[in-house]
Design a protein around this motif. Sequence first.
Motif, short mmCIF file in Angstrom:
data_model
loop_
_atom_site.label_atom_id
_atom_site.label_comp_id
_atom_site.label_asym_id
_atom_site.label_seq_id
_atom_site.Cartn_x
_atom_site.Cartn_y
_atom_site.Cartn_z
N ARG A 56 0.68 -0.93 -0.10
CA ARG A 56 0.20 0.12 0.27
C ARG A 56 0.72 1.05 -0.29
NH1 ARG A 56 -3.81 -3.84 2.61
NH2 ARG A 56 -2.61 -3.13 4.61
N ILE A 57 2.31 1.26 0.80
CA ILE A 57 2.99 2.40 0.35
C ILE A 57 3.40 2.72 -1.21
CG2 ILE A 57 4.96 3.13 1.33
CD1 ILE A 57 4.45 1.33 3.78
N VAL A 58 3.84 1.13 -1.65
CA VAL A 58 4.22 1.63 -2.83
C VAL A 58 3.04 1.92 -3.55
CG1 VAL A 58 5.16 0.09 -4.71
CG2 VAL A 58 5.75 -0.06 -2.79
N GLU A 59 2.30 1.69 -3.47
CA GLU A 59 1.16 2.01 -4.70
C GLU A 59 0.81 3.50 -4.41
OE1 GLU A 59 -3.08 0.70 -5.82
OE2 GLU A 59 -3.54 0.99 -3.43
N LYS A 60 0.40 4.14 -3.31
CA LYS A 60 0.25 5.48 -2.60
C LYS A 60 1.25 5.78 -3.58
CE LYS A 60 2.22 7.70 1.08
NZ LYS A 60 1.87 7.63 2.31
N TYR A 61 2.75 5.69 -3.94
CA TYR A 61 3.96 6.73 -4.59
C TYR A 61 3.43 6.11 -5.93
CZ TYR A 61 5.72 8.26 0.51
OH TYR A 61 5.39 8.87 1.39
N ILE A 62 3.29 5.63 -6.21
CA ILE A 62 3.62 5.15 -7.93
C ILE A 62 2.00 6.39 -8.29
CG2 ILE A 62 1.99 4.50 -9.73
CD1 ILE A 62 3.17 1.27 -8.30
N LEU A 63 0.46 6.13 -7.36
CA LEU A 63 -0.46 7.14 -7.46
C LEU A 63 -0.31 8.81 -7.73
CD1 LEU A 63 -2.75 5.17 -5.80
CD2 LEU A 63 -2.40 5.19 -8.71
N LYS A 115 11.47 4.93 -4.67
CA LYS A 115 12.12 4.21 -4.18
C LYS A 115 12.43 5.04 -3.40
CE LYS A 115 14.61 1.03 -7.45
NZ LYS A 115 15.93 0.83 -7.83
N ARG A 116 12.89 6.12 -3.13
CA ARG A 116 13.33 6.63 -2.16
C ARG A 116 12.33 6.95 -0.74
NH1 ARG A 116 15.22 10.99 -4.93
NH2 ARG A 116 13.33 12.71 -4.53
N PHE A 117 10.93 7.48 -1.53
CA PHE A 117 9.64 7.79 -0.59
C PHE A 117 9.29 6.09 0.04
CE2 PHE A 117 9.61 12.16 -3.50
CZ PHE A 117 9.74 12.64 -2.18
N GLU A 121 9.41 5.48 4.49
CA GLU A 121 8.62 5.69 4.85
C GLU A 121 8.47 4.35 5.44
OE1 GLU A 121 3.57 5.43 4.81
OE2 GLU A 121 4.48 7.38 3.55
N ALA A 122 8.54 3.49 4.79
CA ALA A 122 9.24 1.49 4.49
C ALA A 122 10.75 1.38 6.21
CB ALA A 122 9.30 0.65 4.07
N GLY A 123 11.26 2.40 6.55
CA GLY A 123 11.86 2.38 7.22
C GLY A 123 13.21 1.53 6.86
N SER A 124 13.50 0.74 5.93
CA SER A 124 14.57 -0.15 5.22
C SER A 124 14.35 0.41 3.49
CB SER A 124 14.16 -1.28 5.47
OG SER A 124 13.21 -2.21 5.11
N ASN A 125 15.47 -0.01 3.15
CA ASN A 125 15.53 -0.39 1.84
C ASN A 125 15.02 -1.41 1.18
OD1 ASN A 125 16.85 1.99 1.50
ND2 ASN A 125 19.32 0.98 1.70
N LEU A 126 14.31 -1.48 0.23
CA LEU A 126 13.43 -2.43 -0.51
C LEU A 126 13.28 -3.30 -1.92
CD1 LEU A 126 9.23 -1.48 1.16
CD2 LEU A 126 11.08 -3.16 2.02
N PHE A 127 13.61 -2.24 -2.42
CA PHE A 127 14.18 -2.27 -4.23
C PHE A 127 15.40 -3.36 -4.29
CE2 PHE A 127 10.06 -0.15 -3.13
CZ PHE A 127 9.81 -0.93 -4.02
N GLN A 128 15.84 -3.11 -4.69
CA GLN A 128 17.09 -4.20 -6.02
C GLN A 128 17.65 -2.81 -6.57
OE1 GLN A 128 16.56 -6.78 -8.69
NE2 GLN A 128 16.50 -8.76 -7.14
N ARG A 129 19.04 -2.16 -6.33
CA ARG A 129 19.36 -1.15 -6.94
C ARG A 129 19.23 -1.05 -9.17
NH1 ARG A 129 24.81 -1.69 -9.49
NH2 ARG A 129 24.81 0.00 -10.63
#
Length: 166
Positions: A56-63, A115-117, A121-129
């Motif tokens: 849901r955090i990802v979706e918020k920033y996609i939108l 990715k940054r936002f 908000e998630a408190g960790s790096n979720l994505f590959q480089r």
Amino acid sequence: MELPRRKPNRLFSYDYDREGTYFLTICTQDRQCLLSKIVGDAALGVPKSELTDLGRIVEKYILSGNRMDRITVEKYVIMPNHIHLLLLVDMDNGGTPRAASPTKAIIPRFIAALKRFVNQEAGSNLFQRSYHDHIIRGQQDYLKIWEYIDNNPKKWEMDCFYVKEG
């Protein structure tokens, strides 16, 4: 010991100074299934992606990407360990003829901001480089990608990014 050579991410002969439509795939770090679960089956209904809190955090920033100059998120799907995006880069939508090229500036800027936002908000790096991009080459290619995004949850177990959860 010699390090492995990375495959170039960009199409060699393409003029990246043009506007266009791009199909992007962003994977989670180590392809961890953090963003959604695929729920439903033939007996219970059509499989769909059910977002986790991180999804849901990802979706918020996609939108929110639709508020960027020259970017329109036309379609997306958030899978358990990756995201597919269909982005339109339109120079008539806030750009100028001298605007930076889409993939050298606009697309990477969008991906970096997303990715940054999300990571903040998630408190960790979720994505590959890195990420994968595909330049849409006409109406037939566009429709094929649109359908692929629509059907991705239905075909999760056949997906090249599939990781059995559990």
